[in-house]
Scaffold this active site. Structure first.
Site, PDB file in Angstrom:
ATOM      1  N   GLU A   1       0.813  -1.225   0.000  1.00 47.79           N
ATOM      2  CA  GLU A   1       0.000   0.000   0.000  1.00 47.79           C
ATOM      3  C   GLU A   1       0.844   1.271   0.000  1.00 47.79           C
ATOM      4  O   GLU A   1       1.504   1.581   0.986  1.00 47.79           O
ATOM      5  CB  GLU A   1      -0.933   0.038   1.202  1.00 47.79           C
ATOM      6  CG  GLU A   1      -1.795   1.297   1.204  1.00 47.79           C
ATOM      7  CD  GLU A   1      -2.863   1.326   2.261  1.00 47.79           C
ATOM      8  OE1 GLU A   1      -3.795   2.139   2.123  1.00 47.79           O
ATOM      9  OE2 GLU A   1      -2.785   0.547   3.231  1.00 47.79           O
TER      10      GLU A   1
ATOM     11  N   GLU B   1       1.691  10.480   5.781  1.00 50.07           N
ATOM     12  CA  GLU B   1       1.714   9.223   6.517  1.00 50.07           C
ATOM     13  C   GLU B   1       2.955   8.379   6.223  1.00 50.07           C
ATOM     14  O   GLU B   1       3.358   7.567   7.051  1.00 50.07           O
ATOM     15  CB  GLU B   1       0.453   8.405   6.213  1.00 50.07           C
ATOM     16  CG  GLU B   1      -0.832   9.112   6.636  1.00 50.07           C
ATOM     17  CD  GLU B   1      -2.070   8.284   6.371  1.00 50.07           C
ATOM     18  OE1 GLU B   1      -2.059   7.084   6.685  1.00 50.07           O
ATOM     19  OE2 GLU B   1      -3.055   8.838   5.839  1.00 50.07           O
TER      20      GLU B   1
ATOM     21  N   PHE C   1      -8.402   7.753  -1.640  1.00 52.07           N
ATOM     22  CA  PHE C   1      -8.094   8.903  -0.787  1.00 52.07           C
ATOM     23  C   PHE C   1      -6.625   9.303  -0.930  1.00 52.07           C
ATOM     24  O   PHE C   1      -6.305  10.482  -1.135  1.00 52.07           O
ATOM     25  CB  PHE C   1      -8.409   8.579   0.675  1.00 52.07           C
ATOM     26  CG  PHE C   1      -7.893   9.606   1.639  1.00 52.07           C
ATOM     27  CD1 PHE C   1      -8.528  10.833   1.780  1.00 52.07           C
ATOM     28  CD2 PHE C   1      -6.751   9.362   2.395  1.00 52.07           C
ATOM     29  CE1 PHE C   1      -8.041  11.800   2.662  1.00 52.07           C
ATOM     30  CE2 PHE C   1      -6.264  10.313   3.281  1.00 52.07           C
ATOM     31  CZ  PHE C   1      -6.909  11.543   3.417  1.00 52.07           C
ATOM     32  N   HIS C   2      -5.726   8.344  -0.817  1.00 53.12           N
ATOM     33  CA  HIS C   2      -4.304   8.654  -0.934  1.00 53.12           C
ATOM     34  C   HIS C   2      -3.963   9.151  -2.341  1.00 53.12           C
ATOM     35  O   HIS C   2      -3.154  10.075  -2.499  1.00 53.12           O
ATOM     36  CB  HIS C   2      -3.464   7.429  -0.576  1.00 53.12           C
ATOM     37  CG  HIS C   2      -3.620   6.998   0.844  1.00 53.12           C
ATOM     38  ND1 HIS C   2      -3.331   7.816   1.906  1.00 53.12           N
ATOM     39  CD2 HIS C   2      -4.045   5.825   1.395  1.00 53.12           C
ATOM     40  CE1 HIS C   2      -3.557   7.181   3.039  1.00 53.12           C
ATOM     41  NE2 HIS C   2      -3.999   5.970   2.753  1.00 53.12           N
TER      42      HIS C   2
ATOM     43  N   ARG D   1     -11.929  11.739   3.356  1.00 47.99           N
ATOM     44  CA  ARG D   1     -11.807  10.440   4.018  1.00 47.99           C
ATOM     45  C   ARG D   1     -13.127   9.992   4.632  1.00 47.99           C
ATOM     46  O   ARG D   1     -13.164   9.121   5.501  1.00 47.99           O
ATOM     47  CB  ARG D   1     -10.689  10.404   5.046  1.00 47.99           C
ATOM     48  CG  ARG D   1     -10.082   8.996   5.148  1.00 47.99           C
ATOM     49  CD  ARG D   1      -8.691   8.967   5.718  1.00 47.99           C
ATOM     50  NE  ARG D   1      -8.058   7.678   5.445  1.00 47.99           N
ATOM     51  CZ  ARG D   1      -6.799   7.395   5.714  1.00 47.99           C
ATOM     52  NH1 ARG D   1      -6.010   8.310   6.258  1.00 47.99           N
ATOM     53  NH2 ARG D   1      -6.298   6.210   5.436  1.00 47.99           N
TER      54      ARG D   1
ATOM     55  N   GLU E   1     -12.972   1.920   3.275  1.00 48.04           N
ATOM     56  CA  GLU E   1     -12.080   2.220   4.386  1.00 48.04           C
ATOM     57  C   GLU E   1     -12.149   3.729   4.597  1.00 48.04           C
ATOM     58  O   GLU E   1     -11.425   4.496   3.971  1.00 48.04           O
ATOM     59  CB  GLU E   1     -10.629   1.802   4.103  1.00 48.04           C
ATOM     60  CG  GLU E   1      -9.767   1.934   5.354  1.00 48.04           C
ATOM     61  CD  GLU E   1      -8.290   2.126   5.075  1.00 48.04           C
ATOM     62  OE1 GLU E   1      -7.482   1.651   5.880  1.00 48.04           O
ATOM     63  OE2 GLU E   1      -7.956   2.757   4.055  1.00 48.04           O
TER      64      GLU E   1
END
Length: 269
Positions: free
Chosen positions: A146, A152, A182-183, A212, A241
């Site tokens: 991931e 992050e 999202f990322h 998010r 998620e």
């Protein structure tokens, strides 16, 4: 494409109660947290899933993310957690185990001019990915690597970063990307183009809007992103998620699941 929801997002005090909510929502899969010793819980998990019409779609994260820690003992603890979760995924026929290899900055020292910290990390990660991919493939599942956003993680941020490591590992069977909308909204300049470029390396999807929260509550272009997945032939899981808006989790999920289904129904073949 099939829709799944992480168990932690569903209301209920037990897994059985949360699965009942998932079944009412009409989704097909449930993504479990890898923070528990899942191998020891297989008999109970099998009983909980029996008769629900649901399957284990995937396993997300684990207690330790120390693959790239300078201490070999800490690295091995994290790698062994990954192996056990991959074994669990194989038992249930799940898509795979999702692991960000590190959070935050580099922990390995910079040895420039010999190697920078990131060069050392990538080489070490490629060795680990090759070993874990082989383990995953033998168990009929996948390691799902991931990329995260810059706030992050420092190492894997774009889809291409993940592809590069997989290719450094020798492009083995048993490892694919976890692609998170999202990322990508933070790191990619063109999410649909990034999806098309990653192509066959994409193995599993996390859905969350730019805030998010659940899909349909922000400004991500879901039609364009999901069409890109359709165009590359992706037929796997779209797993929720995310946080949930409105204070009533089931209502938010009902609305968002319906939203995604409508988008999927309108895609071009």
């Amino acid at each position: 494409m099939r829709i799944a929801i992480q168990d932690r997002m569903l209301p209920g005090d037990t897994l059985a109660e949360r699965l009942a909510v998932a079944a009412e929502l009409g989704v097909v899969g449930v993504e479990l947290s890898g923070r528990e010793p899942l191998m020891e819980m297989i008999p109970q998990i099998e009983r909980d899933f029996a008769g629900t019409g649901l399957v284990v779609s995937s396993v997300c994260t684990q207690p330790h993310h120390d693959w790239l820690h300078p201490d070999p003992a800490r690295r091995e603890v994290a790698l062994e957690e990954t192996r056990r979760n991959l074994e669990f995924c194989g038992h249930f026929g799940a898509a795979g185990h999702i692991v960000p290899p590190i959070f935050g900055p580099a922990l390995i020292p910079d040895l420039s001019p010999l190697k920078t910290a990131e060069e050392l990390e990538r080489e070490l990660l490629a060795i680990q990915v090759a070993e874990l991919a082989g383990f995953a493939h033998r168990h009929g599942t996948n390691l799902l690597l991931e990329p995260l956003n810059r706030y992050e993680q420092h190492l894997l941020q774009t889809q291409q970063d993940g592809v590069d490591v997989i290719q450094m590992a020798g492009d083995p069977e048993g490892v694919l990307l976890l692609t998170d909308f999202f990322h990508m909204h933070i790191e990619e300049t063109d999410t649909p183009a990034a999806i098309r470029a990653a192509g066959r390396y994409i193995g599993h999807i996390h859905v969350a809007d730019n805030t998010r929260l659940e899909p349909g509550t922000g400004d991500i272009d879901w039609q364009a992103g999901l069409q890109a997945l359709r165009d590359i032939g992706f037929e796997g899981w779209l797993a929720f998620e995310c946080g949930l808006s409105g204070g009533i989790p089931v209502a938010a999920l009902q609305t968002s699941v319906a939203f995604l289904r409508d988008v999927l129904a309108g895609l071009d073949d």
